[in-house]
Write a protein that holds these residues in place. Structure first.
Motif, PDB file in Angstrom:
ATOM      1  N   ARG A  25      20.987  25.986  53.267  1.00 37.11           N
ATOM      2  CA  ARG A  25      19.110  26.801  52.566  1.00 37.11           C
ATOM      3  C   ARG A  25      19.504  28.195  52.492  1.00 37.11           C
ATOM      4  O   ARG A  25      19.320  29.131  51.587  1.00 37.11           O
ATOM      5  CB  ARG A  25      18.375  26.247  54.284  1.00 37.11           C
ATOM      6  CG  ARG A  25      18.437  26.802  55.532  1.00 37.11           C
ATOM      7  CD  ARG A  25      17.813  26.242  56.064  1.00 37.11           C
ATOM      8  NE  ARG A  25      17.521  26.815  57.600  1.00 37.11           N
ATOM      9  CZ  ARG A  25      18.240  26.365  58.160  1.00 37.11           C
ATOM     10  NH1 ARG A  25      19.798  24.991  57.867  1.00 37.11           N
ATOM     11  NH2 ARG A  25      18.551  27.083  59.654  1.00 37.11           N
ATOM     12  N   ARG A  26      20.345  29.341  53.478  1.00 36.11           N
ATOM     13  CA  ARG A  26      20.431  30.516  53.418  1.00 36.11           C
ATOM     14  C   ARG A  26      21.042  30.712  52.254  1.00 36.11           C
ATOM     15  O   ARG A  26      21.112  31.978  51.556  1.00 36.11           O
ATOM     16  CB  ARG A  26      21.464  31.603  54.626  1.00 36.11           C
ATOM     17  CG  ARG A  26      19.858  30.789  55.685  1.00 36.11           C
ATOM     18  CD  ARG A  26      20.018  31.621  57.085  1.00 36.11           C
ATOM     19  NE  ARG A  26      20.323  33.290  56.983  1.00 36.11           N
ATOM     20  CZ  ARG A  26      21.174  33.748  56.848  1.00 36.11           C
ATOM     21  NH1 ARG A  26      22.503  33.840  57.596  1.00 36.11           N
ATOM     22  NH2 ARG A  26      21.252  35.289  56.540  1.00 36.11           N
ATOM     23  N   ALA A  61      15.991  25.849  48.167  1.00 35.25           N
ATOM     24  CA  ALA A  61      16.183  26.256  49.336  1.00 35.25           C
ATOM     25  C   ALA A  61      14.883  26.485  50.409  1.00 35.25           C
ATOM     26  O   ALA A  61      15.155  26.223  51.356  1.00 35.25           O
ATOM     27  CB  ALA A  61      16.152  28.212  49.213  1.00 35.25           C
ATOM     28  N   HIS A  87      14.183  24.226  54.133  1.00 29.32           N
ATOM     29  CA  HIS A  87      13.735  25.250  55.534  1.00 29.32           C
ATOM     30  C   HIS A  87      12.666  24.390  55.801  1.00 29.32           C
ATOM     31  O   HIS A  87      12.308  24.353  56.660  1.00 29.32           O
ATOM     32  CB  HIS A  87      13.024  26.928  54.996  1.00 29.32           C
ATOM     33  CG  HIS A  87      14.506  27.427  55.098  1.00 29.32           C
ATOM     34  ND1 HIS A  87      15.434  28.298  55.147  1.00 29.32           N
ATOM     35  CD2 HIS A  87      14.779  28.963  53.122  1.00 29.32           C
ATOM     36  CE1 HIS A  87      15.777  28.982  54.630  1.00 29.32           C
ATOM     37  NE2 HIS A  87      15.611  29.315  53.666  1.00 29.32           N
ATOM     38  N   GLU A  88      11.836  23.893  54.872  1.00 28.06           N
ATOM     39  CA  GLU A  88      10.913  22.995  55.385  1.00 28.06           C
ATOM     40  C   GLU A  88      11.141  21.649  56.289  1.00 28.06           C
ATOM     41  O   GLU A  88      10.784  21.639  57.250  1.00 28.06           O
ATOM     42  CB  GLU A  88      10.135  22.507  54.061  1.00 28.06           C
ATOM     43  CG  GLU A  88       9.272  23.393  53.723  1.00 28.06           C
ATOM     44  CD  GLU A  88       8.098  22.657  52.252  1.00 28.06           C
ATOM     45  OE1 GLU A  88       8.557  22.320  51.857  1.00 28.06           O
ATOM     46  OE2 GLU A  88       7.753  23.772  51.749  1.00 28.06           O
ATOM     47  N   THR A 139      14.237  21.212  57.817  1.00 32.07           N
ATOM     48  CA  THR A 139      14.714  22.074  58.747  1.00 32.07           C
ATOM     49  C   THR A 139      13.197  22.379  60.162  1.00 32.07           C
ATOM     50  O   THR A 139      14.323  23.031  60.888  1.00 32.07           O
ATOM     51  CB  THR A 139      15.531  23.014  59.163  1.00 32.07           C
ATOM     52  OG1 THR A 139      15.567  23.715  57.906  1.00 32.07           O
ATOM     53  CG2 THR A 139      16.951  22.160  58.163  1.00 32.07           C
ATOM     54  N   ASP A 156      12.693  25.551  59.340  1.00 30.01           N
ATOM     55  CA  ASP A 156      12.617  26.689  59.998  1.00 30.01           C
ATOM     56  C   ASP A 156      12.131  27.438  59.361  1.00 30.01           C
ATOM     57  O   ASP A 156      11.602  27.986  58.049  1.00 30.01           O
ATOM     58  CB  ASP A 156      14.239  26.931  59.611  1.00 30.01           C
ATOM     59  CG  ASP A 156      14.771  28.333  59.134  1.00 30.01           C
ATOM     60  OD1 ASP A 156      14.205  28.699  59.938  1.00 30.01           O
ATOM     61  OD2 ASP A 156      15.742  28.648  58.726  1.00 30.01           O
ATOM     62  N   ASN A 157      10.806  27.971  59.741  1.00 31.32           N
ATOM     63  CA  ASN A 157       9.451  29.247  59.865  1.00 31.32           C
ATOM     64  C   ASN A 157      10.369  30.092  59.208  1.00 31.32           C
ATOM     65  O   ASN A 157       9.633  30.643  58.258  1.00 31.32           O
ATOM     66  CB  ASN A 157       8.101  28.575  60.492  1.00 31.32           C
ATOM     67  CG  ASN A 157       8.247  27.495  60.886  1.00 31.32           C
ATOM     68  OD1 ASN A 157       7.833  26.623  59.675  1.00 31.32           O
ATOM     69  ND2 ASN A 157       7.750  27.113  61.696  1.00 31.32           N
ATOM     70  N   GLY A 178      12.967  31.180  58.291  1.00 33.47           N
ATOM     71  CA  GLY A 178      13.584  30.834  56.386  1.00 33.47           C
ATOM     72  C   GLY A 178      12.370  30.284  55.842  1.00 33.47           C
ATOM     73  O   GLY A 178      12.600  31.238  54.176  1.00 33.47           O
ATOM     74  N   LYS A 179      11.408  29.896  55.519  1.00 30.65           N
ATOM     75  CA  LYS A 179      10.600  29.407  54.756  1.00 30.65           C
ATOM     76  C   LYS A 179       9.733  30.830  54.366  1.00 30.65           C
ATOM     77  O   LYS A 179       9.283  31.210  53.466  1.00 30.65           O
ATOM     78  CB  LYS A 179      10.242  28.392  55.330  1.00 30.65           C
ATOM     79  CG  LYS A 179       8.842  28.055  54.335  1.00 30.65           C
ATOM     80  CD  LYS A 179       7.554  26.923  55.357  1.00 30.65           C
ATOM     81  CE  LYS A 179       6.951  26.589  54.844  1.00 30.65           C
ATOM     82  NZ  LYS A 179       5.761  25.991  55.352  1.00 30.65           N
ATOM     83  N   THR A 212      11.641  32.770  52.657  1.00 31.97           N
ATOM     84  CA  THR A 212      12.087  32.163  50.717  1.00 31.97           C
ATOM     85  C   THR A 212      10.730  32.316  50.424  1.00 31.97           C
ATOM     86  O   THR A 212      11.083  33.078  48.861  1.00 31.97           O
ATOM     87  CB  THR A 212      12.350  30.566  50.897  1.00 31.97           C
ATOM     88  OG1 THR A 212      13.710  30.754  52.057  1.00 31.97           O
ATOM     89  CG2 THR A 212      12.472  30.563  49.635  1.00 31.97           C
TER      90      THR A 212
END
Length: 169
Positions: free
Chosen positions: A104-105, A130, A134-135, A137, A139-140, A142-143, A146
């Motif tokens: 994702r990153r 990406a 993020h969703e 995983t 990963d708020n 990162g979300k 993005t």
């Protein structure tokens, strides 16, 4: 990789004292801390130090992280050809170890590179890919990053309503 600012770092490090890749993880975390500041030269040095350890050849996940972050530094330095090569190498490593969510990153970094090159459709496609990862995983952080990058992309295209929607999310 645990975040240096996370309370659980001590616990994580304690459980990994005999883990041969521990020095690599430490160098990556040092690099991450510098990259967030942003202090690109010491971050780049830390990632390059991580890549010097022989254990990196068997820990392809850590190698992919290091190379992706080096690619992001080179993107920020406007060394776009070098950055693109490094980001694609990182993505291939993630694929080779069947870690699609960990991409994702690196995908978001590649999306930013495409934005820098004014390849806006490709950039949007990559940001959306990406975002989905993020969703998945949860990963708020990162979300959020993005979504902000998508908002910026929309602003550059004068799509103000869509940009506002991304920023509000």
């Amino acid at each position: 990789i645990p975040d240096l600012y996370n309370v659980k770092v001590a616990e994580s490090l304690e459980s990994e004292v005999n883990y041969r890749a521990l020095p690599i993880k430490l160098w990556l975390n040092v690099g991450n801390a510098y990259l967030r500041q942003p202090q690109e030269a010491p971050a780049l040095n830390a990632y390059q130090e991580a890549l010097k350890y022989p254990e990196i050849t068997t820990n392809l996940l850590l190698k992919a992280y290091a190379i992706a972050n080096i690619g992001e530094i080179h993107r920020r330095q406007n060394k776009l050809d070098l950055a693109e090569s490094e980001l694609n190498q990182a993505l291939q490593l993630f694929d080779s170890i069947n870690q699609p969510l960990e991409k994702r990153r690196a995908i978001a970094f590649l999306a930013a590179l495409k934005r820098n090159r004014h390849q806006l459709d490709e950039s949007e496609t990559l940001y959306r890919a990406a975002l989905l990862l993020h969703e998945q995983t949860q990963d708020n952080l990162g979300k959020g990053r993005t979504l902000a990058a998508l908002g910026r992309l929309c602003l550059e295209q004068k799509q103000f309503d869509e940009a506002r929607s991304h920023y509000q999310q």
